[in-house]
Design a protein around this motif. Structure first.
Motif, PDB file in Angstrom:
ATOM      1  N   VAL A  13       0.842  -1.197   0.000  1.00  0.00           N
ATOM      2  CA  VAL A  13       0.000   0.000   0.000  1.00  0.00           C
ATOM      3  C   VAL A  13       0.880   1.250   0.000  1.00  0.00           C
ATOM      4  CG1 VAL A  13      -1.921  -1.182   1.138  1.00  0.00           C
ATOM      5  CG2 VAL A  13      -0.225   0.003   2.540  1.00  0.00           C
ATOM      6  N   SER A  14       0.319   2.358  -0.452  1.00  0.00           N
ATOM      7  CA  SER A  14       1.090   3.601  -0.535  1.00  0.00           C
ATOM      8  C   SER A  14       1.071   4.400   0.761  1.00  0.00           C
ATOM      9  CB  SER A  14       0.570   4.466  -1.680  1.00  0.00           C
ATOM     10  OG  SER A  14      -0.764   4.865  -1.441  1.00  0.00           O
ATOM     11  N   ASP A  15       0.017   4.260   1.547  1.00  0.00           N
ATOM     12  CA  ASP A  15      -0.123   5.004   2.802  1.00  0.00           C
ATOM     13  C   ASP A  15      -0.642   4.018   3.846  1.00  0.00           C
ATOM     14  OD1 ASP A  15      -1.238   6.517   4.968  1.00  0.00           O
ATOM     15  OD2 ASP A  15      -1.522   8.243   3.651  1.00  0.00           O
ATOM     16  N   LEU A  16       0.262   3.517   4.680  1.00  0.00           N
ATOM     17  CA  LEU A  16      -0.095   2.457   5.624  1.00  0.00           C
ATOM     18  C   LEU A  16      -1.200   2.874   6.587  1.00  0.00           C
ATOM     19  CD1 LEU A  16       0.433  -0.413   6.621  1.00  0.00           C
ATOM     20  CD2 LEU A  16       2.155   0.539   8.167  1.00  0.00           C
ATOM     21  N   HIS A  44       4.868  -4.570   8.182  1.00  0.00           N
ATOM     22  CA  HIS A  44       3.580  -5.200   7.875  1.00  0.00           C
ATOM     23  C   HIS A  44       2.590  -5.012   9.012  1.00  0.00           C
ATOM     24  CE1 HIS A  44       5.392  -9.360   9.217  1.00  0.00           C
ATOM     25  NE2 HIS A  44       5.452  -8.476  10.149  1.00  0.00           N
ATOM     26  N   THR A  45       1.358  -4.827   8.583  1.00  0.00           N
ATOM     27  CA  THR A  45       0.212  -4.738   9.463  1.00  0.00           C
ATOM     28  C   THR A  45      -0.717  -5.862   9.019  1.00  0.00           C
ATOM     29  OG1 THR A  45       0.471  -2.363   9.699  1.00  0.00           O
ATOM     30  CG2 THR A  45      -1.691  -3.276  10.221  1.00  0.00           C
ATOM     31  N   VAL A  46      -1.125  -6.710   9.956  1.00  0.00           N
ATOM     32  CA  VAL A  46      -1.831  -7.933   9.583  1.00  0.00           C
ATOM     33  C   VAL A  46      -3.165  -8.034  10.324  1.00  0.00           C
ATOM     34  CG1 VAL A  46      -1.685 -10.457   9.530  1.00  0.00           C
ATOM     35  CG2 VAL A  46       0.388  -9.080   9.188  1.00  0.00           C
ATOM     36  N   THR A  59       4.397  -2.037   3.613  1.00  0.00           N
ATOM     37  CA  THR A  59       5.137  -0.904   3.055  1.00  0.00           C
ATOM     38  C   THR A  59       6.584  -1.339   3.016  1.00  0.00           C
ATOM     39  OG1 THR A  59       5.522   0.149   5.193  1.00  0.00           O
ATOM     40  CG2 THR A  59       3.557   0.829   4.000  1.00  0.00           C
ATOM     41  N   HIS A  60       7.312  -0.799   2.077  1.00  0.00           N
ATOM     42  CA  HIS A  60       8.703  -1.223   1.877  1.00  0.00           C
ATOM     43  C   HIS A  60       9.664  -0.095   2.220  1.00  0.00           C
ATOM     44  CE1 HIS A  60       7.670  -5.155   0.234  1.00  0.00           C
ATOM     45  NE2 HIS A  60       6.585  -4.527  -0.201  1.00  0.00           N
ATOM     46  N   ASP A 119      -9.901  -0.640  -2.856  1.00  0.00           N
ATOM     47  CA  ASP A 119      -9.384  -0.039  -1.626  1.00  0.00           C
ATOM     48  C   ASP A 119      -8.831   1.355  -1.955  1.00  0.00           C
ATOM     49  OD1 ASP A 119      -6.747  -0.260  -2.582  1.00  0.00           O
ATOM     50  OD2 ASP A 119      -6.073  -1.499  -0.918  1.00  0.00           O
ATOM     51  N   PRO A 120      -8.269   2.086  -0.969  1.00  0.00           N
ATOM     52  CA  PRO A 120      -7.787   3.442  -1.232  1.00  0.00           C
ATOM     53  C   PRO A 120      -6.684   3.532  -2.293  1.00  0.00           C
ATOM     54  CG  PRO A 120      -8.041   3.118   1.123  1.00  0.00           C
ATOM     55  CD  PRO A 120      -8.239   1.777   0.470  1.00  0.00           C
TER      56      PRO A 120
END
Length: 133
Positions: A13-16, A44-46, A59-60, A119-120
């Protein structure tokens, strides 16, 4: 030997924070994990979904490509969430409306019925039921 089912899906994603907030509302739950990967390559958010499935947001560390999602590009086309019946599909359509998420309404085909939405980041998602349910 049988082929195993999916255990998790992870999307970049671009904006976590924006995506975490959006998916928390969609899933009706907070993430179960939110941390940097031990090698420092990504964060990571899981979320834990029913049936033991995990859904991760990555996000990287600022190294994302900045490309926008396009299902016509090689890679992910969409993520489909299984529903048990048409009543559930109708309920999720109403839930998307309540959340202000644009969708294409219920589409019926010989291989099943679904509601497509994004999604966004524009990542294609779908609620889907098998034919005859």
């Amino acid at each position: 030997m049988t082929f195993p089912g999916l255990q998790h899906v992870a999307i970049t994603v671009s904006d976590l924070q924006r995506s975490t907030d959006w998916y928390a509302k969609l899933f009706g739950a907070d993430p179960v994990l939110d941390e940097d990967e031990e090698g420092g390559e990504f964060h990571h958010t899981v979320f834990a979904l029913d049936g033991g499935m995990l859904f991760g947001l990555h996000t990287h560390q600022g190294r994302e490509s900045k490309d926008t999602f396009d299902e016509r590009r090689t890679g992910l086309d969409h993520v489909g969430f299984a529903l048990p019946d048409s009543a559930s599909l109708e309920q999720w359509g109403k839930k998307l409306d309540e959340l202000g998420v644009q969708h294409g309404g219920i589409k019926k085909a010989h291989y099943g019925s679904g509601i497509s939405f994004r999604d966004p980041d524009g990542i294609a998602l779908e609620f889907f039921i098998a034919p005859g349910t």
